[in-house]
Design an enzyme around this catalytic site. Structure first.
Site, short mmCIF file in Angstrom:
data_model
loop_
_atom_site.label_atom_id
_atom_site.label_comp_id
_atom_site.label_asym_id
_atom_site.label_seq_id
_atom_site.Cartn_x
_atom_site.Cartn_y
_atom_site.Cartn_z
N PHE A 185 6.94 36.51 37.52
CA PHE A 185 5.77 37.32 37.18
C PHE A 185 5.22 36.93 35.82
O PHE A 185 4.07 37.20 35.50
CB PHE A 185 6.10 38.82 37.23
CG PHE A 185 6.67 39.38 35.97
CD1 PHE A 185 8.03 39.37 35.73
CD2 PHE A 185 5.83 39.91 35.01
CE1 PHE A 185 8.55 39.88 34.55
CE2 PHE A 185 6.34 40.43 33.82
CZ PHE A 185 7.70 40.42 33.60
N LYS A 186 6.02 36.28 35.00
CA LYS A 186 5.56 35.91 33.66
C LYS A 186 4.47 34.83 33.69
O LYS A 186 3.87 34.55 32.67
CB LYS A 186 6.74 35.47 32.81
CG LYS A 186 7.68 36.63 32.49
CD LYS A 186 8.82 36.22 31.58
CE LYS A 186 9.68 37.42 31.21
NZ LYS A 186 10.59 37.80 32.31
#
Ligand SMILES: *Cc1c(COP(=O)(O)O)cnc(C)c1O
Length: 442
Positions: free
Chosen positions: A106-107
């Site tokens: 998700f980063k």
């Protein structure tokens, strides 16, 4: 938009300066001086918005005129150029899959947005001209990673002009997939395999930032979620989730696997801006400083405990102070919207297996922590429904999952492709002076 330091000992700055500095000179975190409010029509019509238009509208107040409209739109397009689907798991629980980005983490969203903003500001050169008499024509992003963050940063900054990236990781202590993600980019991405552990890497990075001689000669910045350009775009996940949420009369409970609390803090920001959410759950592993704080009111960080959801092994979460600020430092106000629980490794493993066998959903260990926290909450709150965020693709944690489910985790093509590529990393001892030498010679 101006950003003030939460320590209030440094002057407010604009978005450009906050992005370049990362942290304020007084070591405080930057925080927007006002929280933009969505108009109610925007929220009721969300389903009809194109994701890129939506993202531009949400992020625009934070950036203002500091990036011209055309460039800003391109930055946003490149930030969310992959699907973020809301997938049903049970009749009351859905998952928001945040792992369809280039490094399956998700980063990716935060790293891509930050890298492109930084690239833009280096090229424009206003801050650098005013503060360094143009001594620097590029900026060096220096990060230490225990594995997961580094890949997203490497991919996000790859081939961004004017930005050099140096990533330190503990040699032999990251998984094969993670090492390939760090070492196969080349170009402006340099990986350094440190003969030591993650703490050694982090210590070397801290020493570099504190080294006045070095920082005179090299413009250094970091790329973690204390940087506003990495933190703020994460609120888009929540708006994109709500856009896909069918029952608009009943807002979701949202459970977020949390380590440094940047992701959940961005969700709370979206809520305070006007997006309906019933309740937020910060789902933690054995690192339970916030669950204990919510019980007792005492903030007592201990040492980080290693777990199977290791991207959340954080003893003293940096972004929690921002969450408090969003509730004007009021604990009762916070507790009315937010709770936090700790989930053990054993419970994480049995949840992984149960999710897979009963609901045919293969989660990663972080997602499983989020799922169980939500399931427990919903048991005590009949009639509510919720979403847990799935923060990584299971293949990134195959070594944890395969013994639990007794099967191989399928490898997606994007990962298969890099597994066979040759990687390059500089090998260094865990000694600051060799890093300093290396940075000065570049
Ligand atoms: C970084 C990370 C988290 C924790 O996110 P925070 O914003 O630090 O709370 C959770 N899951 C995965 C897979 C991560 O990489």
């Amino acid at each position: 938009m101006q950003y003030y330091s939460l320590k209030k000992q440094s002057p407010p700055v604009n978005f450009e300066t906050a992005t370049i500095l990362g942290q304020a000179p007084d070591k405080g975190l930057y925080f927007p001086e006002c929280i933009p409010q969505f108009d109610s029509e925007f929220i009721t019509q969300l389903d009809n918005w194109d994701p890129v238009d939506l993202a531009v509208k949400v992020m625009e107040p934070y950036v203002g005129e500091e990036i011209d409209q055309k460039s800003f739109r391109r930055i946003v397009e490149e930030t969310i150029d992959f699907p973020i689907p809301l997938v049903p798991v049970t009749d009351r629980i859905s998952t928001l899959e945040l792992f369809h980005g280039p490094t399956l983490a998700f980063k990716d969203v935060g790293a891509r947005f930050m890298s492109r903003c930084l690239g833009y500001f280096v090229k424009q050169g206003t801050y650098i001209q005013n503060n360094f008499n143009n001594r620097h024509s590029n900026i060096t992003v220096l990060v230490a990673t225990s594995g997961d963050t580094g890949g997203a940063v490497a991919s996000g900054f790859y081939q961004v002009d004017g930005v050099e990236v140096v990533i330190l990781y503990p040699a032999g202590k990251v998984s094969k997939v993670q090492e390939q993600q760090l070492t196969t980019f080349g170009h402006n991405i340099q990986a350094i395999a440190v003969n030591g552990n993650f703490d050694d890497c982090q210590q070397m990075v801290k020493q570099a930032f504190a080294d006045a001689t070095l920082t005179q000669q090299r413009l250094l910045t970091s790329a973690n979620s204390i940087n506003v350009a990495r933190w703020l775009p994460q609120q888009l996940y929540y708006l994109l989730a709500y856009r896909q949420w069918k029952d608009k009369n009943q807002p979701p409970v949202i459970s977020v696997p949390s380590g440094n609390f940047g992701n959940i803090c961005a969700g709370i920001l979206a809520h305070i801006s006007g997006m309906p959410v019933d309740h937020f759950i910060a789902a933690c592993n054995a690192n339970d400083v916030i669950p204990r704080f919510m019980q007792s009111g005492n903030y007592e960080p201990s040492k980080a405990i290693p777990t199977i959801s290791n991207a959340m092994d954080v003893a003293d979460p940096s972004n929690f102070i921002r969450i408090l600020e969003l509730f004007h430092q009021s604990l009762p106000a916070l507790a009315s919207k937010f709770s936090s629980v700790s989930i053990s490794d054993e419970a994480t493993q049995s949840t992984l297996l149960r999710l897979y066998q009963t609901h045919h959903y293969l989660a990663d260990p972080h997602g499983a922590v989020g799922y169980l926290a939500l399931e427990n909450y919903l048991t005590n709150h009949p009639g509510k429904k919720g979403i847990f965020l799935e923060t990584a693709h299971p293949v990134k944690f195959y070594d944890v999952i395969e013994p639990v489910i007794g099967e191989k985790v399928p490898v997606p093509p994007a990962i298969q492709k890099i597994m066979d590529q040759p990687g390059t990393a500089e090998k260094r001892e865990a000694d600051y002076l060799t890093l300093r030498d290396y940075l000065l010679r570049r």
